[in-house]
Scaffold this active site. Structure first.
Site, PDB file in Angstrom:
ATOM      1  N   ASP A 276     -37.905  42.959   0.797  1.00 48.88           N
ATOM      2  CA  ASP A 276     -36.484  43.032   1.131  1.00 48.88           C
ATOM      3  C   ASP A 276     -35.742  43.536  -0.108  1.00 48.88           C
ATOM      4  O   ASP A 276     -36.295  43.582  -1.207  1.00 48.88           O
ATOM      5  CB  ASP A 276     -35.996  41.649   1.552  1.00 48.88           C
ATOM      6  CG  ASP A 276     -34.527  41.641   1.918  1.00 48.88           C
ATOM      7  OD1 ASP A 276     -34.079  42.601   2.562  1.00 48.88           O
ATOM      8  OD2 ASP A 276     -33.825  40.689   1.546  1.00 48.88           O
TER       9      ASP A 276
ATOM     10  N   GLU B 182     -16.332  45.450  -3.898  1.00 50.53           N
ATOM     11  CA  GLU B 182     -14.878  45.545  -3.768  1.00 50.53           C
ATOM     12  C   GLU B 182     -14.203  44.405  -4.524  1.00 50.53           C
ATOM     13  O   GLU B 182     -13.173  44.590  -5.177  1.00 50.53           O
ATOM     14  CB  GLU B 182     -14.472  45.515  -2.292  1.00 50.53           C
ATOM     15  CG  GLU B 182     -12.984  45.783  -2.095  1.00 50.53           C
ATOM     16  CD  GLU B 182     -12.639  46.014  -0.637  1.00 50.53           C
ATOM     17  OE1 GLU B 182     -12.888  45.097   0.169  1.00 50.53           O
ATOM     18  OE2 GLU B 182     -12.122  47.089  -0.316  1.00 50.53           O
TER      19      GLU B 182
ATOM     20  N   LYS C 245      -9.600  55.543  -2.003  1.00 49.19           N
ATOM     21  CA  LYS C 245     -10.837  55.429  -2.785  1.00 49.19           C
ATOM     22  C   LYS C 245     -12.010  55.611  -1.820  1.00 49.19           C
ATOM     23  O   LYS C 245     -11.954  55.222  -0.647  1.00 49.19           O
ATOM     24  CB  LYS C 245     -10.939  54.078  -3.493  1.00 49.19           C
ATOM     25  CG  LYS C 245     -11.089  52.881  -2.560  1.00 49.19           C
ATOM     26  CD  LYS C 245     -11.224  51.593  -3.344  1.00 49.19           C
ATOM     27  CE  LYS C 245     -11.404  50.404  -2.396  1.00 49.19           C
ATOM     28  NZ  LYS C 245     -11.501  49.112  -3.102  1.00 49.19           N
TER      29      LYS C 245
ATOM     30  N   ARG D 120     -24.040  57.433  -8.728  1.00 51.11           N
ATOM     31  CA  ARG D 120     -23.307  57.223  -7.489  1.00 51.11           C
ATOM     32  C   ARG D 120     -21.867  56.869  -7.823  1.00 51.11           C
ATOM     33  O   ARG D 120     -21.603  55.937  -8.578  1.00 51.11           O
ATOM     34  CB  ARG D 120     -23.943  56.083  -6.701  1.00 51.11           C
ATOM     35  CG  ARG D 120     -23.437  55.979  -5.296  1.00 51.11           C
ATOM     36  CD  ARG D 120     -24.030  54.787  -4.590  1.00 51.11           C
ATOM     37  NE  ARG D 120     -23.406  53.556  -5.035  1.00 51.11           N
ATOM     38  CZ  ARG D 120     -23.300  52.477  -4.300  1.00 51.11           C
ATOM     39  NH1 ARG D 120     -23.810  52.479  -3.105  1.00 51.11           N
ATOM     40  NH2 ARG D 120     -22.724  51.386  -4.759  1.00 51.11           N
TER      41      ARG D 120
ATOM     42  N   GLY E  14     -31.841  46.066   5.578  1.00 48.40           N
ATOM     43  CA  GLY E  14     -30.846  46.308   6.616  1.00 48.40           C
ATOM     44  C   GLY E  14     -29.657  47.099   6.122  1.00 48.40           C
ATOM     45  O   GLY E  14     -28.753  47.420   6.900  1.00 48.40           O
ATOM     46  N   ASP E  15     -29.635  47.445   4.821  1.00 45.37           N
ATOM     47  CA  ASP E  15     -28.515  48.197   4.258  1.00 45.37           C
ATOM     48  C   ASP E  15     -28.544  49.640   4.724  1.00 45.37           C
ATOM     49  O   ASP E  15     -29.549  50.153   5.221  1.00 45.37           O
ATOM     50  CB  ASP E  15     -28.559  48.153   2.731  1.00 45.37           C
ATOM     51  CG  ASP E  15     -28.092  46.813   2.193  1.00 45.37           C
ATOM     52  OD1 ASP E  15     -27.221  46.201   2.830  1.00 45.37           O
ATOM     53  OD2 ASP E  15     -28.618  46.383   1.162  1.00 45.37           O
TER      54      ASP E  15
ATOM     55  N   LYS F 230     -38.880  44.894  10.824  1.00 40.26           N
ATOM     56  CA  LYS F 230     -39.625  44.645   9.593  1.00 40.26           C
ATOM     57  C   LYS F 230     -41.025  44.136   9.922  1.00 40.26           C
ATOM     58  O   LYS F 230     -42.026  44.589   9.342  1.00 40.26           O
ATOM     59  CB  LYS F 230     -38.890  43.627   8.720  1.00 40.26           C
ATOM     60  CG  LYS F 230     -37.584  44.109   8.123  1.00 40.26           C
ATOM     61  CD  LYS F 230     -36.968  43.040   7.225  1.00 40.26           C
ATOM     62  CE  LYS F 230     -35.677  43.527   6.581  1.00 40.26           C
ATOM     63  NZ  LYS F 230     -35.086  42.510   5.671  1.00 40.26           N
TER      64      LYS F 230
ATOM     65  N   ASN G  16     -33.641  36.616   7.646  1.00 42.20           N
ATOM     66  CA  ASN G  16     -33.989  37.888   8.262  1.00 42.20           C
ATOM     67  C   ASN G  16     -35.334  38.429   7.789  1.00 42.20           C
ATOM     68  O   ASN G  16     -35.820  39.430   8.306  1.00 42.20           O
ATOM     69  CB  ASN G  16     -32.896  38.929   7.987  1.00 42.20           C
ATOM     70  CG  ASN G  16     -32.671  39.137   6.500  1.00 42.20           C
ATOM     71  OD1 ASN G  16     -32.912  38.240   5.690  1.00 42.20           O
ATOM     72  ND2 ASN G  16     -32.220  40.305   6.125  1.00 42.20           N
TER      73      ASN G  16
END
Length: 1132
Positions: free
Chosen positions: A403, A497, A561, A589, A670-671, A750, A773
């Site tokens: 993960d 954030e 942004k 990035r 899961g991203d 998975k 998960n």
């Protein structure tokens, strides 16, 4: 098929039926329970333990073999050994294994019960609560249809429909760490029609019906309808609180149970617990069958020999050796001799083998538990082997499925660098001291930044710098909490954030409060209120977020942004030069920041269009997106930010070292794609020397198939790739790739990926994760590892091994796994050699005793055996490869060991036999003592030669076993034992008389030398002619090339993405005012952590594509606080 739940005044709220029709049970009838919340995590109970455990144990062929042997020994005509010689060790083995299995099962189920037996407030009615409408109960007593009350910081007991809460508009905040490993809070909201049911009386009169989808494993999806007061209301995932979530910052809430027990989405994702067995166990079953076949062959040969001897020779001795009454003929005598020899030669597969194997595994488990180098002092967490049956499997792993969030990363974002108006800010930790923020009374004292020039620019009122941080303080969906005067806590939908808003706070632009119409800042000590006109929310297509505000001077400004590639395409031509400068400053990035001054009239026209588009039913999102696109043009660039998502300590080095051990690491997360790829670069799984990164992102079966055929290096696939028609292509392509990253995968997907590799590659797999998960893939893999961190305990409870940090996986595999496999293989080779050498002596003796089946000891110390120390195992990861290739114990080596044992047994018998023939000694007992003594000395010398390290413990057990043999030998043939049991110990003084002769000792010496020298010569020749990896490494006096592991750095890649876990839709929630609290100060739970500071500039400058292993330099780097445990800064 639908799931129906009802709640009516005349009904008990406790049932769930798979039906399409709403169904209720009258309160006058008995309480019918169709589904409760009881979850069984244990494998056994008091009634099923004995049959299930015996069934599992007799899956070992050897146990069944010894049971048959025991039955044979009960027949006196064929047994020359007492039955208790088999039943005692067999019962002992079964009992010890049963106690171990019961203890493991009890401990794991007790841990789960402890974590899930928290009490809560239950609201029931009717006959179930006669005295009070509210009562305390346990999770297991909840039924579908019950209305339960949850309080702040409580776990959600079942999948419930949120009815109302203490917050305005039925809002509540939950933490889903147990489900997805994310610690940032998420918002859930009750339906408007039920949000005012906070009064107990109103809840008692609630008589709604819910028709919803049947239980499934989709954590992010729920479809249902509430029927109440002749109306129907759609339900989705935003109205649900799932089991495993924790209620945060919400005093209380009420909800109705929709799914309970095994039907909850958490348990639907857990998968089935399977009985795991190692590859050596499976090989042992095959070898036992081979040995049994060999035993049958020996019995047949000896039985034929007995028949022939009785026919030709035995008849001549009928006067002296008459046949028994049951012995009718020579053929029948051979038949009985066959079974007698089966019993006598049974030690070729001794039951002590399995006892010794269990002892070895138990010792290895304790070594893992006691390893201080796998102890995490910050969380007081030690490594734990939660099973004792898979240790040697740790030395054979070929695929690791990991993960991301909470496993590779800490999910902690830190503001490290920024570029403002063409100038970069942020320096190395070692080059400057931490900035002093004492000028700001509202600063976060845990915040660290290492460039004082930025603070000076703020104090000098540089307009670009002030506008930069003003944008960070205004453009977000963060909710503030002021727990006390000046003590601010930010609740952010994504950790990055929150880090940006916190950075603005420390540099003097403090976000203090918001209402649906205003945002209040404290700018350099002065309160400033901005009118919030619109929020242009983030989504995965836009990859940006904007706000439109009116400042105190009456100017309308748009602040935006987002991903750099998105913002740069919408810049005004005047910002082109600044855009190139910013891109050069920030190569990673990026999150770019831009603004725009809006004309009053143009904004009014645009706002009318926005209000109209917000009310349409069809294509609402498309119309809103077009309006957002219209106003977000001609932006002026302010700069860009760099956020560091900290990897766990040692992740990059661990991955590099495991890659050198030829272990393939696949990341299943899961991203979204951008996040997964950036983490891949940060931990060296992706590198710039990979010229092309292929992404499989087709939306149909045909598109995915076409894309799979073009992949070379990296795979990130869609769910269609797991279809039966494509899974073989997917697996073939993925195994050719250097790196495989699966993003946007569900928990069950998975597990499907793991099962795919297990089924088709026949390789040992290991799955590692930290959240609920990950439970499915942990249970599916051969070995499951749980990370015990801040993301919950579900993964740990389902795992086979657990520890606190990903970096400990390197030591678990390369040290403990390799040692366990090495010890087990050496033990098995020696054990089979020893047993064949011992047992086949009886076979040879059968040719000289008329095939009459007459019958005329050794501890192993493999638990302490190792060929190299732990430092060498880590320094040379290639030493791990023999385990992956099954080189240390396989069918070929078993065959060689048996041949060596047969040769040794031949020499052990015929050298003393020839010597006694020459010496004209016909004392059979002296002959037996000579052979037995030679056997003990030979196998003891052999195990001594197999040792790589000699310690006091080795000497004690090896030579101590020889001493114990002589002590027992003399005791059994002593006058005292004869006096106690004369029939069992008739050979008084035989050993003393035999071993007092010099000729006997010469025979023993000759036998020992002849038996040991050939094996010793072969060992010397093998080391010189066919050296193993261990032999090669032991010859090296210097360390390996690139002994000090350095992280691979990218040269000029710039990756774009926005908000690792940012979600869509909260802008509308903020402007509606529904998420505003009734009071400024409310209860909150927001644990903070002080991130480790790091020096990221030095990391960016080290652009060398070198991969090596962790060494002593990694410790020096840790002392110097270099960022070996964090990702490269990300630009936002």
């Amino acid at each position: 098929e639908k799931m129906t739940c009802c709640s009516r005044p005349d009904a008990l709220w406790r049932f769930a039926l798979p039906t399409c029709v709403a169904f209720c049970i009258s309160s006058t009838s008995n309480c019918v329970v169709l589904q409760d919340n009881h979850i069984k995590t244990s494998k056994y109970n008091i009634f099923t333990f004995l049959p299930i455990n015996l069934f599992e144990q007799f899956q070992r062929v050897a146990n069944g073999y010894f049971l048959v042997l025991l039955i044979l020994q009960l027949i006196p005509e064929i047994s020359s050994l007492s039955w208790f010689t088999t039943i005692v060790p067999l019962v002992l083995v079964l009992l010890v294994t049963a106690v171990k299995d019961a203890t493991d099962d009890y401990v794991s189920s007790a841990l789960y019960s402890f974590s899930s037996e928290c009490s809560f407030v239950l609201h029931a009615k009717g006959v179930c609560s006669k005295f009070s409408p509210i009562r305390i109960n346990k999770w297991m007593n909840v039924r579908v249809g019950d209305i339960i009350k949850l309080e702040n910081n409580q776990f959600v007991a079942a999948d419930i429909l949120l009815l109302c809460s203490s917050e305005p508009y039925g809002l509540c905040y939950i933490e889903t760490a147990e489900l997805d490993g994310e610690t940032n809070l998420k918002v859930r909201q009750a339906l408007t029609v039920t949000s005012d049911l906070g009064d107990i009386t109103k809840l008692m009169n609630f008589d709604g019906e819910v028709i919803c989808e049947p239980p499934n494993n989709k954590l992010d999806k729920f479809t249902g309808t509430l029927y109440w007061r002749d109306n129907k209301y759609p339900l989705d995932n935003d109205n649900m609180l799932l089991r495993g979530c924790v209620l945060r910052n919400t005093e209380w809430c009420f909800g109705m149970v929709i799914f309970a027990g095994l039907q909850t989405k958490l348990m639907q994702n857990c998968g089935r617990t399977t009985f795991k067995r190692t590859s050596i166990d499976k090989l042992m079953n095959t070898l036992v069958l081979w040995i049994f076949a060999f035993l049958i062959c020996m019995g047949v040969v000896l039985a034929i020999g007995n028949t022939v001897w009785e026919s030709w020779i035995g008849r001549n001795f009928q006067v002296f050796l008459p046949w028994d009454e049951s012995q009718r003929s020579a053929v029948f005598s051979g038949f009985l001799a066959f079974w007698s020899y089966i019993i006598i030669l049974n030690t070729v597969v001794p039951i002590s083998l399995y006892v010794s194997v269990e002892v070895l595994r138990l010792g290895h488990s304790y070594f893992i538990n006691w390893d201080r180098k796998m102890y995490h002092s910050q969380t007081d967490t030690a490594a734990e082997a939660r099973t004792t049956t898979l240790n040697e499997e740790l030395g054979q792993v070929e695929f690791i499925f990991s993960d991301k969030t909470g496993t590779l990363t800490q999910n902690i974002m830190v503001f490290r660098k920024c570029s403002i108006d063409g100038r970069t800010y942020g320096m190395e930790l070692s080059k400057t001291a931490c900035v002093d923020f004492s000028f700001n009374p509202l600063c976060d004292r845990r915040f660290r930044f290492y460039d004082s020039t930025l603070v000076e620019a703020i104090k000098l009122e540089d307009p670009a710098v002030q506008e930069f941080f003003r944008l960070l303080a205004l453009c977000h969906t963060v909710m503030p909490e002021e727990k006390s005067e000046g003590h601010l806590v930010y609740q952010a939908q994504s950790p990055d954030e929150g880090a940006l808003v916190n950075a603005a706070r420390n540099f003097g632009f403090v976000f203090r409060a918001r209402t649906p119409e205003t945002i209040t800042l404290c700018e350099m000590g002065q309160a400033v209120t901005y009118q919030l006109l619109a929020i242009l929310d983030f989504n995965n297509v836009r990859k940006r977020m904007s706000v439109i505000v009116r400042n105190p001077q009456g100017q309308i400004k748009l602040y935006s942004k987002g991903a750099d590639t998105v913002i740069f395409d919408r810049l005004d031509p005047s910002s082109e030069d600044l855009m190139y400068t910013t891109s050069e400053h920030l190569r990673l990035r990026t999150l770019a920041l831009a603004y725009k001054d809006l004309d009053e009239d143009d904004f009014e026209i645009w706002m009318k269009k926005l209000l109209f588009a917000s009310t349409v039913i069809e294509n609402r999102e498309d119309q809103l997106g077009a309006l957002y696109e219209e106003i977000e043009q001609g932006l002026k660039l302010l700069g860009a930010t760099a956020i560091e998502d900290k990897l766990q300590e040692g992740v990059a080095e661990t991955i590099a070292c495991l890659n050198l051990a030829d272990i393939k690491i696949w990341v299943l997360t899961g991203d979204k794609l951008e996040t997964a790829m950036n983490i891949g670069y940060s931990c060296n799984m992706l590198r710039d020397d990979m010229n092309e990164v292929f992404v499989v992102s087709g939306h149909t079966l045909q598109e995915v198939q076409q894309q799979l055929r073009g992949v070379r290096f990296v795979v990130s696939w869609q769910a269609h790739a797991l279809e039966p028609l494509l899974e073989h292509i997917l697996l073939d392509v993925a195994c050719l790739c250097k790196t495989v990253i699966c993003c946007r995968v569900t928990p069950m997907q998975k597990a499907q990926v793991v099962e795919l590799v297990k089924r088709h590659k026949r390789a040992i797999t290991l799955a590692i994760g930290d959240g609920a998960n990950d439970v499915s893939m942990i249970k599916t893999a051969h070995i499951g590892v749980g990370i015990s961190g801040q993301e919950g305990t579900q993964a740990v409870l389902a795992s086979d091994y657990s520890f606190a940090q990903f970096r400990y996986l390197q030591r678990l595999l390369l040290v403990h796994g390799r040692w366990s496999y090495f010890r087990m293989c050496n033990f098995l080779c020696y054990f089979f050699y020893k047993n064949f050498a011992f047992t086949l002596v009886h076979f040879w003796y059968g040719f000289f005793c008329g095939f009459s089946a007459q019958v005329r000891i050794l501890p192993d110390l493999s638990v302490f055996l190792k060929d190299v120390d732990d430092r060498t195992s880590l320094r040379y990861p290639g030493l791990y490869k023999p385990g992956q290739q099954n080189l240390l114990f396989n069918k070929r080596l078993f065959f060689l060991c048996t041949l060596q044992g047969m040769g040794t047994s031949f020499l052990l018998f015929f050298i003393p036999y020839g010597a006694f023939s020459v010496m004209v000694k016909e004392d059979q007992q002296a002959f037996a003592v000579t052979i037995a003594t030679s056997l003990v000395i030979v196998v003891s010398v052999q195990i001594g030669l197999d040792k790589h390290y000699w310690t006091a413990v080795n000497h004690l057990f090896i030579w101590g076993s020889v001493t114990v043999y002589f002590a027992i030998l003399f005791a059994m043939q002593s006058n005292g034992m004869f006096g106690i049991l004369p029939s069992n110990f008739p050979f008084v003084g035989t050993a003393r008389s035999c071993l007092s002769e010099q000729s006997v000792w010469l025979v023993i010496l000759l036998t020992t030398v002849v038996c040991v020298v050939p094996g010793l010569a072969v060992s010397f020749l093998r080391v010189d002619l066919f050296p193993t990896l261990t032999d090669k490494q032991s010859r090296k006096r210097e360390g390996p090339q690139g002994q000090n592991l350095r992280r691979v750095r990218r040269t000029s890649s710039r990756r774009s993405a926005y908000a690792f876990s940012h979600q869509q839709g909260y802008g509308e929630l903020i402007t509606s005012g529904k998420n505003m609290r009734a009071s400024a100060v409310s209860s909150a739970h927001s644990p903070g952590r002080t991130p480790h500071s790091s020096n990221w500039i030095e990391n960016m400058l080290k652009r060398k594509n070198e991969v090596s292993c962790i060494s002593d330099e990694s410790g020096d780097r840790a002392k110097n606080r270099l960022p070996s445990s964090s990702t490269e800064p990300e630009l936002h």
